[in-house]
Design a protein around this motif. Structure first.
Motif, PDB file in Angstrom:
ATOM      1  N   ARG A  96      61.574  28.079  -1.429  1.00 56.77           N
ATOM      2  CA  ARG A  96      60.423  27.799  -1.077  1.00 56.77           C
ATOM      3  C   ARG A  96      59.378  28.813  -0.484  1.00 56.77           C
ATOM      4  O   ARG A  96      59.696  29.637   0.161  1.00 56.77           O
ATOM      5  N   PHE A  97      58.104  28.291  -0.847  1.00 50.31           N
ATOM      6  CA  PHE A  97      57.225  29.476  -0.419  1.00 50.31           C
ATOM      7  C   PHE A  97      55.918  28.461  -0.018  1.00 50.31           C
ATOM      8  O   PHE A  97      55.745  27.566  -0.580  1.00 50.31           O
ATOM      9  N   ILE A  98      55.228  28.962   1.282  1.00 47.68           N
ATOM     10  CA  ILE A  98      54.049  28.103   1.761  1.00 47.68           C
ATOM     11  C   ILE A  98      52.740  28.895   1.297  1.00 47.68           C
ATOM     12  O   ILE A  98      52.816  29.915   1.800  1.00 47.68           O
ATOM     13  N   SER A  99      52.023  28.281   0.435  1.00 47.15           N
ATOM     14  CA  SER A  99      50.756  28.873   0.095  1.00 47.15           C
ATOM     15  C   SER A  99      49.457  28.465   0.961  1.00 47.15           C
ATOM     16  O   SER A  99      49.376  27.227   1.077  1.00 47.15           O
ATOM     17  N   MET A 100      48.825  29.446   1.237  1.00 42.82           N
ATOM     18  CA  MET A 100      47.388  29.110   1.963  1.00 42.82           C
ATOM     19  C   MET A 100      46.480  28.872   1.079  1.00 42.82           C
ATOM     20  O   MET A 100      46.419  28.948  -0.162  1.00 42.82           O
ATOM     21  N   PRO A 101      45.362  28.075   1.562  1.00 40.24           N
ATOM     22  CA  PRO A 101      44.312  27.729   0.689  1.00 40.24           C
ATOM     23  C   PRO A 101      43.749  28.801   0.361  1.00 40.24           C
ATOM     24  O   PRO A 101      43.421  29.597   0.932  1.00 40.24           O
ATOM     25  N   GLN A 102      43.259  28.583  -1.107  1.00 38.67           N
ATOM     26  CA  GLN A 102      42.623  29.776  -1.593  1.00 38.67           C
ATOM     27  C   GLN A 102      41.473  29.584  -2.760  1.00 38.67           C
ATOM     28  O   GLN A 102      41.340  28.301  -3.248  1.00 38.67           O
TER      29      GLN A 102
ATOM     30  N   TYR B 165      38.493  33.320  -8.782  1.00 33.48           N
ATOM     31  CA  TYR B 165      37.229  33.933  -9.364  1.00 33.48           C
ATOM     32  C   TYR B 165      37.582  34.814 -10.520  1.00 33.48           C
ATOM     33  O   TYR B 165      38.966  35.159 -10.599  1.00 33.48           O
ATOM     34  N   LYS B 166      36.872  35.242 -11.349  1.00 36.09           N
ATOM     35  CA  LYS B 166      37.319  35.844 -12.558  1.00 36.09           C
ATOM     36  C   LYS B 166      36.567  37.283 -12.447  1.00 36.09           C
ATOM     37  O   LYS B 166      35.406  37.452 -12.163  1.00 36.09           O
ATOM     38  N   LYS B 167      37.357  38.100 -12.629  1.00 34.96           N
ATOM     39  CA  LYS B 167      37.023  39.774 -12.609  1.00 34.96           C
ATOM     40  C   LYS B 167      37.606  40.499 -13.980  1.00 34.96           C
ATOM     41  O   LYS B 167      38.842  40.665 -13.996  1.00 34.96           O
ATOM     42  N   ASN B 168      36.669  40.913 -14.646  1.00 32.40           N
ATOM     43  CA  ASN B 168      37.021  41.584 -16.036  1.00 32.40           C
ATOM     44  C   ASN B 168      37.947  40.606 -16.746  1.00 32.40           C
ATOM     45  O   ASN B 168      38.865  41.082 -17.232  1.00 32.40           O
ATOM     46  N   GLY B 169      37.733  39.346 -16.709  1.00 32.73           N
ATOM     47  CA  GLY B 169      38.390  38.513 -17.523  1.00 32.73           C
ATOM     48  C   GLY B 169      39.655  37.991 -17.022  1.00 32.73           C
ATOM     49  O   GLY B 169      40.349  37.392 -17.498  1.00 32.73           O
ATOM     50  N   GLU B 170      40.177  38.576 -15.762  1.00 29.34           N
ATOM     51  CA  GLU B 170      41.241  38.085 -15.368  1.00 29.34           C
ATOM     52  C   GLU B 170      41.069  37.355 -13.820  1.00 29.34           C
ATOM     53  O   GLU B 170      40.077  37.416 -13.168  1.00 29.34           O
ATOM     54  N   THR B 171      41.581  36.203 -13.805  1.00 24.78           N
ATOM     55  CA  THR B 171      41.619  35.443 -12.697  1.00 24.78           C
ATOM     56  C   THR B 171      42.215  36.013 -11.554  1.00 24.78           C
ATOM     57  O   THR B 171      43.407  36.456 -11.508  1.00 24.78           O
ATOM     58  N   LYS B 172      41.602  35.877 -10.315  1.00 26.90           N
ATOM     59  CA  LYS B 172      42.079  36.685  -9.046  1.00 26.90           C
ATOM     60  C   LYS B 172      41.859  35.311  -8.064  1.00 26.90           C
ATOM     61  O   LYS B 172      41.253  34.632  -8.331  1.00 26.90           O
ATOM     62  N   TYR B 173      42.820  35.912  -6.785  1.00 25.55           N
ATOM     63  CA  TYR B 173      42.827  34.608  -5.878  1.00 25.55           C
ATOM     64  C   TYR B 173      42.542  35.363  -4.441  1.00 25.55           C
ATOM     65  O   TYR B 173      43.033  36.317  -4.301  1.00 25.55           O
ATOM     66  N   ASN B 174      41.898  34.737  -3.497  1.00 22.29           N
ATOM     67  CA  ASN B 174      41.636  35.035  -2.352  1.00 22.29           C
ATOM     68  C   ASN B 174      42.057  33.921  -1.425  1.00 22.29           C
ATOM     69  O   ASN B 174      41.617  32.687  -1.849  1.00 22.29           O
ATOM     70  N   ASP B 175      42.948  34.310  -0.479  1.00 23.43           N
ATOM     71  CA  ASP B 175      43.149  33.108   0.358  1.00 23.43           C
ATOM     72  C   ASP B 175      41.878  32.970   1.487  1.00 23.43           C
ATOM     73  O   ASP B 175      41.392  34.048   1.848  1.00 23.43           O
ATOM     74  N   THR B 176      41.665  31.870   1.637  1.00 19.25           N
ATOM     75  CA  THR B 176      40.394  31.465   2.463  1.00 19.25           C
ATOM     76  C   THR B 176      40.977  31.350   3.897  1.00 19.25           C
ATOM     77  O   THR B 176      40.003  31.238   4.892  1.00 19.25           O
ATOM     78  N   PHE B 177      42.250  31.233   4.313  1.00 25.01           N
ATOM     79  CA  PHE B 177      42.673  31.138   5.448  1.00 25.01           C
ATOM     80  C   PHE B 177      43.850  31.981   5.456  1.00 25.01           C
ATOM     81  O   PHE B 177      44.744  31.943   4.514  1.00 25.01           O
ATOM     82  N   HIS B 178      44.339  32.910   6.542  1.00 21.82           N
ATOM     83  CA  HIS B 178      45.520  33.667   6.821  1.00 21.82           C
ATOM     84  C   HIS B 178      45.852  34.030   7.992  1.00 21.82           C
ATOM     85  O   HIS B 178      44.736  34.395   8.807  1.00 21.82           O
ATOM     86  N   ALA B 179      47.030  34.164   8.310  1.00 22.06           N
ATOM     87  CA  ALA B 179      47.549  34.714   9.734  1.00 22.06           C
ATOM     88  C   ALA B 179      47.263  35.974   9.926  1.00 22.06           C
ATOM     89  O   ALA B 179      47.577  36.866   8.842  1.00 22.06           O
ATOM     90  N   ILE B 180      46.961  36.339  11.051  1.00 28.03           N
ATOM     91  CA  ILE B 180      46.851  37.750  11.361  1.00 28.03           C
ATOM     92  C   ILE B 180      47.817  38.594  11.628  1.00 28.03           C
ATOM     93  O   ILE B 180      48.133  39.703  11.461  1.00 28.03           O
TER      94      ILE B 180
END
Length: 119
Positions: free
Chosen positions: A56-62, A65-80
């Protein structure tokens, strides 16, 4: 700068409360969507509970976007801190386990209710 770092290390992890907003039916890796309230002051929505081959894995909201034809993901929230991350993951896992247990209890109660209605 040393005092800022020291102050950051002394911070306590706020109380985290989580709830399962929706269980996902079917054979998907995403099993549920959750929300969390942090310290009674912040809400985080769109947390996903994912079951994979590794567990099991807990995934943060993300966002994606596409960069050089590749889909990239950024967490919009993460713990410090690791402690904050663990508190959030534990709260979501606990809420998920409780929701699954409630669902099992409802399924096991359903035949009893059907039998009593027939009588």
């Amino acid at each position: 700068m040393a005092t800022a770092k020291k102050k950051q290390q002394e911070t306590t992890t706020p109380q985290v409360e989580a709830r399962i907003d929706r269980l996902v039916d079917g054979d998907f890796k995403t099993k549920a969507f959750a929300s969390a309230t942090i310290g009674g002051a912040f809400a985080v929505h769109g947390i996903r509970v994912i079951e994979s081959d590794k567990g099991r894995f807990i995934s943060m909201p993300q966002d994606s976007y596409k960069k050089n034809g590749e889909t990239k993901y950024n967490d919009t929230f993460h713990a410090i801190t690791a402690e904050a991350r663990n508190a959030l993951v534990d709260a979501v896992n606990d809420a998920y386990e409780q929701k699954l247990q409630e669902q099992q209890e409802q399924k096991s109660d359903a035949p009893d209710q059907a039998m009593s209605q027939q009588m």
